[in-house]
Write a protein that holds these residues in place. Sequence first.
Motif, mmCIF file in Angstrom:
data_model
loop_
_atom_site.group_PDB
_atom_site.id
_atom_site.type_symbol
_atom_site.label_atom_id
_atom_site.label_comp_id
_atom_site.label_asym_id
_atom_site.label_seq_id
_atom_site.Cartn_x
_atom_site.Cartn_y
_atom_site.Cartn_z
ATOM 1 N N GLU A 86 26.476 -30.724 -99.515
ATOM 2 C CA GLU A 86 26.161 -30.621 -98.101
ATOM 3 C C GLU A 86 27.494 -30.476 -97.401
ATOM 4 O O GLU A 86 28.435 -31.221 -97.675
ATOM 5 N N PHE A 87 27.562 -29.502 -96.523
ATOM 6 C CA PHE A 87 28.844 -29.218 -95.887
ATOM 7 C C PHE A 87 29.369 -30.428 -95.117
ATOM 8 O O PHE A 87 30.529 -30.815 -95.246
ATOM 9 N N PHE A 88 28.521 -31.037 -94.329
ATOM 10 C CA PHE A 88 28.952 -32.166 -93.491
ATOM 11 C C PHE A 88 27.806 -33.170 -93.437
ATOM 12 O O PHE A 88 26.906 -33.062 -92.615
ATOM 13 N N SER A 113 32.551 -32.955 -84.009
ATOM 14 C CA SER A 113 31.738 -32.018 -83.239
ATOM 15 C C SER A 113 31.788 -30.620 -83.866
ATOM 16 O O SER A 113 30.766 -29.938 -83.986
ATOM 17 N N LEU A 114 32.980 -30.221 -84.296
ATOM 18 C CA LEU A 114 33.149 -28.905 -84.920
ATOM 19 C C LEU A 114 32.370 -28.817 -86.232
ATOM 20 O O LEU A 114 31.613 -27.868 -86.474
ATOM 21 N N TRP A 115 32.544 -29.829 -87.097
ATOM 22 C CA TRP A 115 31.876 -29.792 -88.406
ATOM 23 C C TRP A 115 30.350 -29.826 -88.237
ATOM 24 O O TRP A 115 29.619 -29.165 -88.968
ATOM 25 N N ALA A 116 29.884 -30.615 -87.272
ATOM 26 C CA ALA A 116 28.432 -30.712 -87.059
ATOM 27 C C ALA A 116 27.859 -29.366 -86.601
ATOM 28 O O ALA A 116 26.766 -28.961 -87.021
ATOM 29 N N THR A 117 28.617 -28.667 -85.756
ATOM 30 C CA THR A 117 28.157 -27.352 -85.285
ATOM 31 C C THR A 117 28.114 -26.358 -86.440
ATOM 32 O O THR A 117 27.160 -25.593 -86.600
ATOM 33 N N LEU A 118 29.172 -26.385 -87.253
ATOM 34 C CA LEU A 118 29.201 -25.487 -88.419
ATOM 35 C C LEU A 118 28.052 -25.803 -89.374
ATOM 36 O O LEU A 118 27.395 -24.908 -89.899
ATOM 37 N N ALA A 120 25.171 -27.079 -88.699
ATOM 38 C CA ALA A 120 23.905 -26.607 -88.133
ATOM 39 C C ALA A 120 23.773 -25.094 -88.310
ATOM 40 O O ALA A 120 22.688 -24.584 -88.628
ATOM 41 N N GLY A 121 24.888 -24.369 -88.136
ATOM 42 C CA GLY A 121 24.851 -22.920 -88.293
ATOM 43 C C GLY A 121 24.596 -22.506 -89.733
ATOM 44 O O GLY A 121 23.789 -21.608 -90.012
ATOM 45 N N VAL A 122 25.288 -23.179 -90.654
ATOM 46 C CA VAL A 122 25.116 -22.881 -92.083
ATOM 47 C C VAL A 122 23.666 -23.167 -92.485
ATOM 48 O O VAL A 122 23.012 -22.367 -93.158
ATOM 49 N N ARG A 123 23.174 -24.295 -92.024
ATOM 50 C CA ARG A 123 21.798 -24.674 -92.382
ATOM 51 C C ARG A 123 20.786 -23.650 -91.841
ATOM 52 O O ARG A 123 19.890 -23.218 -92.568
ATOM 53 N N ALA A 124 20.957 -23.283 -90.570
ATOM 54 C CA ALA A 124 20.012 -22.339 -89.967
ATOM 55 C C ALA A 124 20.011 -21.007 -90.730
ATOM 56 O O ALA A 124 18.957 -20.416 -90.964
ATOM 57 N N THR A 125 21.195 -20.571 -91.126
ATOM 58 C CA THR A 125 21.287 -19.310 -91.873
ATOM 59 C C THR A 125 20.626 -19.425 -93.241
ATOM 60 O O THR A 125 19.805 -18.592 -93.633
ATOM 61 N N LEU A 126 20.966 -20.485 -93.968
ATOM 62 C CA LEU A 126 20.485 -20.609 -95.346
ATOM 63 C C LEU A 126 19.006 -20.983 -95.419
ATOM 64 O O LEU A 126 18.345 -20.725 -96.424
ATOM 65 N N GLU A 127 18.491 -21.597 -94.361
ATOM 66 C CA GLU A 127 17.053 -21.879 -94.334
ATOM 67 C C GLU A 127 16.246 -20.599 -94.114
ATOM 68 O O GLU A 127 15.050 -20.577 -94.359
#
Lengths: 160, 117
Positions: A86-88, A113-118, A120-127
């Motif tokens: 898991e990235f973060f 804040s930066l890692w959490a945003t990344l 969320a983006g990674v998760r949204a893409t991979l989902e």
Amino acid sequence: MQLLASEEYGLRCLMRVAAGGDGAPVSIAEVAASEGLGAGYTAKLLRMLRLGGLVGSVRGADGGYRLARPAREITVWSALQALGGEFFSAEFCACHPGRLRRCVRASDCSLRSLWATLQAGVRATLEGITLADLQRDERSMGVWIDEAGARAAGEHFIGV
Amino acid sequence: MILSEETRKRIDSIIASDRIVLFMKGDRHVPQCGFSATVIQILDALVSDYTTVDVLADPEIRDGVKEFSSWPTVPQLYVAGEFVGGCDIVREMYSNGELQATLGAGAANLGRRPEAG
């Protein structure tokens, strides 16, 4: 930043099992030989995928592994979750206190804040990408991802 | 991260120092995460003697052992120099008896390597 070996190899093992479709279960030996991995390591990766509910094992001389559900229902994100990466994660900050018991930045951290945003983006893409989507050659996959990205950008634009 | 030769040798040396080695967060008496605590609980039920390595105290080992084993998480259990698995695998192996066989458990107290000669 890099992908972990277990995520890369684990996904490749899962894709090999997916390629078996509804036919005979795919054996550890077949997966290992196809991906150039050791049988022991392959067995561990498949075990993690089984514990994650993504593949099922069939016992016996002709035993092996099959997908637990259709490839179109298995997202890349769920596979990475099963493989331990898991990235973060929620525990990330608690695990990085340096030599102290509590991180000095626990109450105010711009990195968090930066890692959490990344994340969320990674998760949204991979989902949004399934094992079925990965059953393309490299060129087709590149085109498909570009088109999907353009569609997402368009929807965002229209939504705004 | 690229595993340095120095860190690889350190990990090799740690794994060779005992028959059962657990890379974990915290130590045997004060595990610092639930997964490490679970593996400790299982090992304590099966063997009396084993080595633990607190990865929180050594960032190089913490990152290095993941690359060393090509496994993403800690804890990581090694038996006789072989990587066995992380918490989920160890837990399942314990519940189906595989871990006992791997450890040769039953005869407890098999942690330390026998003296040479």
